[in-house]
Design a protein around this motif. Structure first.
Motif, PDB file in Angstrom:
ATOM      1  N   ARG A 180       0.833  -1.217   0.000  1.00 44.70           N
ATOM      2  CA  ARG A 180       0.000   0.000   0.000  1.00 44.70           C
ATOM      3  C   ARG A 180       0.864   1.262   0.000  1.00 44.70           C
ATOM      4  NH1 ARG A 180      -3.007  -1.819   5.305  1.00 44.70           N
ATOM      5  NH2 ARG A 180      -2.538  -3.773   4.219  1.00 44.70           N
ATOM      6  N   LEU A 204      -2.625  -7.608  -2.300  1.00 43.94           N
ATOM      7  CA  LEU A 204      -2.428  -6.694  -1.177  1.00 43.94           C
ATOM      8  C   LEU A 204      -2.611  -7.322   0.194  1.00 43.94           C
ATOM      9  CD1 LEU A 204      -1.538  -3.759  -1.165  1.00 43.94           C
ATOM     10  CD2 LEU A 204      -3.901  -3.096  -0.756  1.00 43.94           C
ATOM     11  N   ALA A 275      -7.234  -1.594   3.982  1.00 42.88           N
ATOM     12  CA  ALA A 275      -6.188  -1.349   2.989  1.00 42.88           C
ATOM     13  C   ALA A 275      -6.724  -0.505   1.839  1.00 42.88           C
ATOM     14  CB  ALA A 275      -5.642  -2.672   2.464  1.00 42.88           C
ATOM     15  N   LEU A 279      -5.616   3.393   0.589  1.00 39.50           N
ATOM     16  CA  LEU A 279      -5.332   3.832  -0.780  1.00 39.50           C
ATOM     17  C   LEU A 279      -6.236   4.966  -1.214  1.00 39.50           C
ATOM     18  CD1 LEU A 279      -4.763   0.386  -2.540  1.00 39.50           C
ATOM     19  CD2 LEU A 279      -3.038   1.982  -1.685  1.00 39.50           C
ATOM     20  N   HIS A 291     -10.088  -0.311  -7.058  1.00 40.14           N
ATOM     21  CA  HIS A 291      -8.965  -1.058  -6.490  1.00 40.14           C
ATOM     22  C   HIS A 291      -9.318  -2.540  -6.467  1.00 40.14           C
ATOM     23  CE1 HIS A 291      -6.218  -2.788  -3.592  1.00 40.14           C
ATOM     24  NE2 HIS A 291      -7.175  -2.926  -2.686  1.00 40.14           N
TER      25      HIS A 291
END
Length: 326
Positions: A180, A204, A275, A279, A291
């Motif tokens: 990240r 991720l 997460a 972002l 994402h």
């Protein structure tokens, strides 16, 4: 059947799989850059690279911090293709070519598949191959922060505070949440242009696998039209995707007493969601952003692909881009 279309899709999928399957000894940041340059040369695209300490000069400090402990210099790979006046489509892919976890080192079992931690980069290169081969009417930009999260005396540490490209300060709660960090700088750079569509793809979080397993990647977006298009395209081309929420109340879990934000939460809940929320802080100007928290791997042989690297989400994205931009 449109045979040319099928070949373009297959070529993109195979490129992705091959890149993910290649051991890090043959697919470090240098080799990932070479792969991008080979693809670019095939389609007359332009590639520029910011590497090593030049990342600091060009205000990409978190990419530098994550990759500086490796003997293979960190870099940002920047590919451009298509007419400048065409609608801008930007793809950002996590290119962590190997992840030890940094000073918060992973157990040995946790490193066995870490050659695939550049799966986001592999997938956006596969998608770029599909788009360029079809000569879509877009100004395509591909951004890949390519690093190796290694351990050395100059590695970034738990408790460090990094200043991002955007100016947001980040307390490092865990050096194993490095993806990240590199994505944040690349997304901030992409957001400056306000593209028509901004997509990032990354291997991720393990939390995404706990929630949905290896076959069903979650995606996050605040754009309801884009979310609907992605769900429909996923069904149409049998490229499994599942929308997950950018649940704003969880944003507070990323709070820090000494910085603007922490790179991890303290309770371990909703790891994929938080997460994505991390972002989101680095994408302010571009409304059409999505994402994808992908696994990029088949754990076992199956009809459509043997065990190993896998393309996830890019066939659905190709369908959206071809229909929206022609």
């Amino acid at each position: 059947a449109d045979a040319a279309h099928v070949r373009r899709i297959a070529d993109g999928v195979f490129l992705t799989r091959d890149l993910v399957n290649t051991p890090t000894s043959d697919m470090g940041p240098d080799e990932l850059e070479k792969a991008a340059r080979v693809l670019a040369a095939t389609h007359q695209a332009e590639v520029s690279v910011i590497m090593g300490d030049d990342l600091l000069k060009q205000n990409l400090p978190m990419i530098h911090a994550v990759g500086r402990a490796s003997t293979n210099a960190p870099r940002l790979i920047d590919m451009l293709w298509g007419p400048p006046e065409a609608p801008k489509v930007t793809l950002v892919g996590k290119g962590v070519c190997f992840d030890t976890g940094g000073l918060d080192i992973k157990p040995s079992s946790g490193m066995l598949l870490m050659k695939k931690d550049m799966g986001g980069a592999a997938n956006v290169l596969g998608l770029a191959s599909m788009i360029m081969a079809a000569r879509r009417n877009v100004r395509l930009r591909v951004l890949i922060p390519a690093v190796e999260n290694s351990i050395a005396g100059n590695a970034f540490r738990p408790g460090d505070v990094l200043t991002s490209r955007k100016g947001i300060t980040v307390e490092i709660g865990n050096t194993d949440a490095e993806g990240r960090l590199v994505l944040a700088d690349a997304l901030a750079l992409a957001d400056d242009e306000q593209p028509e569509l901004l997509v990032d793809m990354a291997t991720l979080t393990g939390a995404a696998r706990v929630a949905l397993g290896p076959d069903l990647p979650p995606f996050y977006t605040g754009d309801e039209v884009l979310a609907s298009e992605l769900s429909a395209a996923s069904m149409a081309v049998e490229d499994p995707l599942w929308r997950m929420p950018l649940w704003r109340p969880y944003d507070a879990k990323l709070s820090s007493k000494i910085a603007d934000i922490n790179n991890v939460t303290s309770d371990g809940f909703a790891g994929s969601v938080t997460a994505a929320l991390f972002l989101k802080r680095f994408v302010e100007k571009t409304p059409r952003w999505a994402h994808f928290d992908i696994f990029a791997w088949n754990p076992s042989d199956r009809a459509h692909g043997i065990a190993g690297g896998e393309a996830q989400g890019i066939r659905a994205l190709e369908r959206i881009i071809s229909r929206r931009f022609g």
